[in-house]
Design a protein around this motif. Structure first.
Motif, PDB file in Angstrom:
ATOM      1  N   GLY A  64      54.016  67.095  61.012  1.00 36.90           N
ATOM      2  CA  GLY A  64      53.646  65.687  60.948  1.00 36.90           C
ATOM      3  C   GLY A  64      52.409  65.517  59.960  1.00 36.90           C
ATOM      4  O   GLY A  64      51.862  66.777  59.898  1.00 36.90           O
ATOM      5  N   LYS A  65      52.282  64.633  59.351  1.00 40.83           N
ATOM      6  CA  LYS A  65      51.116  64.607  58.488  1.00 40.83           C
ATOM      7  C   LYS A  65      49.616  64.516  59.193  1.00 40.83           C
ATOM      8  O   LYS A  65      49.563  63.728  60.209  1.00 40.83           O
ATOM      9  CB  LYS A  65      51.256  63.179  57.728  1.00 40.83           C
ATOM     10  N   PRO A  66      48.743  65.077  58.822  1.00 40.77           N
ATOM     11  CA  PRO A  66      47.332  65.110  59.593  1.00 40.77           C
ATOM     12  C   PRO A  66      46.716  63.911  59.162  1.00 40.77           C
ATOM     13  O   PRO A  66      46.883  63.376  58.038  1.00 40.77           O
ATOM     14  CB  PRO A  66      46.672  66.464  59.047  1.00 40.77           C
ATOM     15  N   LYS A  67      46.150  63.453  60.263  1.00 36.85           N
ATOM     16  CA  LYS A  67      45.341  61.878  60.012  1.00 36.85           C
ATOM     17  C   LYS A  67      44.099  62.302  59.020  1.00 36.85           C
ATOM     18  O   LYS A  67      43.356  63.038  59.197  1.00 36.85           O
ATOM     19  CB  LYS A  67      44.895  61.506  61.352  1.00 36.85           C
ATOM     20  N   ARG A  68      44.114  61.439  57.999  1.00 38.32           N
ATOM     21  CA  ARG A  68      43.107  61.621  57.218  1.00 38.32           C
ATOM     22  C   ARG A  68      42.134  60.303  57.148  1.00 38.32           C
ATOM     23  O   ARG A  68      42.584  59.200  57.196  1.00 38.32           O
ATOM     24  CB  ARG A  68      43.292  61.768  55.637  1.00 38.32           C
ATOM     25  N   GLY A  69      40.902  60.401  56.609  1.00 39.36           N
ATOM     26  CA  GLY A  69      40.020  59.194  56.493  1.00 39.36           C
ATOM     27  C   GLY A  69      40.084  58.531  55.163  1.00 39.36           C
ATOM     28  O   GLY A  69      40.902  59.023  54.126  1.00 39.36           O
TER      29      GLY A  69
END
Ligand code: SF4
Length: 458
Positions: A64-69
């Protein structure tokens, strides 16, 4: 550069990280990209493989895509469990951060596929000493893919623990220090061409594809202070700063490449500010103030509080600084006298005046962050708590900065003698996540309480 039959090929590798936690606060392969600039500028064919790429599609399909700010910070790909040796020992999840191993090895294998051959040399970077498992993985992967290619490891871990790096990771050479001479000697021994001069202070424009949404700037090397708990003097024995022109050029190049976020890696950004930092900011302001998309500046390393005056605060705000992280460390003058030989870095009682200047310049309290040190050898929880409360009372947010024992630093021997872990035998115990200097005067629950206090609203 001496004559070479074809363009020599260097594969530069930023390894995955094994740790209990890892957040991307502008964690970029800055040193590796400077080496790339040194080689690429001299005609080498270079390829960089960054295992901490957070946009890898093959890894996203698995994890899954990592959560980015919004500003180039955020999470990395992560896989792991409590089941590994280290997770079991501490009852916590110990993870591998980075693109999945299959994708990592595919990138390594394909880096020079267009030339139909292996690289002439592999250069692996290293960071924290307790991240060596990722360095070892990178060396092993490269060794199995390119059995005849010499491999060198450089960077912080290689510089602080060269013997451990040689024995545990098995490269052909360990490159210690920030000078290009050791790597130049290694390349020369291999019969490869050696670029002239030192590593450039900045990466080349080509590095934008690796840096992605945040670039790194550094205006100086090292720090004129010599705090006994710090790695700066060990890694950079002398403080030196370049003029503002080189830094501005680096800013201009990456801004033109479309990058808006810039983080400073300096240990002493504001020292000598009249000659370097403030002229740099004035140039940034004059070039960007009328643009729609203004750059944003960040300080993952703290700045020196005593160097912040009203002009500095004003220029920082106007040029686009989003926050000001400051090295408060402690409210105790005795602490500073004990740990910073040659004089305190600032007078803690004057901190509220610094906060007032920054507020006047337009920074809200939430953008002012004071680092308070916790977990030094023999430090009592009461001392850290008093410091934390004093910094908060001045109107700044506080972040607890947990002590990591640094091999070769003045406090190292004391840390080794007081820790309940064999710090000198196993770098994994140097990880501040396990609180290596916990004792009855400062326990894990004290530390948790201080972190909660730091997180509570001002
Ligand atoms: S002032 Fe900061 S960067 Fe300089 S030696 Fe002390 S802790 Fe390290």
């Amino acid at each position: 550069m001496s004559f070479f039959r074809t363009r020599p090929r260097a594969l530069l590798v930023y390894p995955p990280v094994y740790d209990f936690a890892l957040f991307d606060l502008f964690l970029k392969p800055f040193g590796l990209l400077r080496v790339e600039s040194w080689l690429g500028g001299a005609g080498w064919d270079t390829r960089c493989v960054n295992a901490l790429d957070y946009e890898d599609e093959a890894s996203a399909a698995v994890l899954g895509k990592p959560k980015r700010g919004n500003f180039g910070t955020g999470k990395f790909f992560r896989e792991g469990s409590r089941e590994g040796e280290w997770g079991r020992l501490f009852g916590r999840r110990f993870s591998r951060y980075g693109i999945v191993q299959g994708a990592f090895e595919k990138r390594l294998a394909s880096a020079f596929a267009h030339t139909g051959g292996a690289p002439d040399v592999v250069l692996v970077s290293s960071g924290m000493t307790y991240w060596y498992a990722g360095v070892r993985e990178a060396v092993r992967s490269c060794r199995s893919l390119f059995p005849k290619t010499p491999i060198a490891v450089g960077g912080i871990y290689a510089s602080l623990l060269p013997g451990h790096c040689a024995a545990s990771c098995g490269p052909d050479a360990v490159i210690a220090g920030d000078s290009s001479s050791a790597l130049g000697d290694f390349l020369g021994r291999l019969g490869l061409p050696v670029p002239a001069g030192e590593y450039p202070d900045s990466p080349r424009r080509e590095a934008a594809s690796v840096l992605k949404d945040a670039a790194i700037l550094r205006l100086s090397r090292g720090c004129p202070y010599s705090c006994d708990y710090c790695a700066s003097r060990v890694l950079f024995p002398r403080f030196s700063s370049a003029g503002p022109d080189a830094a501005f050029e680096s800013f201009r190049v990456f801004r033109e490449a479309g990058i808006l976020n810039f983080a400073f890696y300096d240990d002493a950004l504001l020292v000598n500010k009249e000659k370097v930092f403030l002229p740099f900011l004035e140039r940034v302001i004059s070039c960007t103030e009328k643009n729609d998309e203004r750059p944003r500046f960040f300080l993952p390393n703290a700045v020196h509080i005593n160097e912040i005056d009203s002009r500095t605060a004003f220029l920082m705000k106007r040029s686009g600084f989003q926050e000001v992280r400051m090295g408060f460390e402690s409210s105790s003058p005795r602490f500073h006298a004990e740990h910073t030989p040659g004089g305190a870095k600032f007078e803690p009682r004057l901190f509220s005046e610094t906060v007032r200047l920054l507020r006047e310049a337009g920074f809200p309290s939430r953008a002012l962050i004071a680092y308070v040190l916790a977990g030094l050898p023999g430090q009592r929880a009461q001392e850290a708590e008093a410091s934390l409360r004093a910094a908060r009372a001045s109107g700044a947010r506080v972040q607890v900065s947990e002590f990591s024992p640094v091999p070769g630093s003045p406090l190292w021997e004391k840390a080794v003698s007081l820790s309940r872990y064999p710090l000198a035998e196993e770098p994994l115990y140097q990880n501040n996540s396990i609180f290596p200097l916990e004792w009855e005067g400062f326990t894990q629950s004290d530390l948790q309480r201080l972190k909660e206090l730091a997180r509570s609203p001002l």
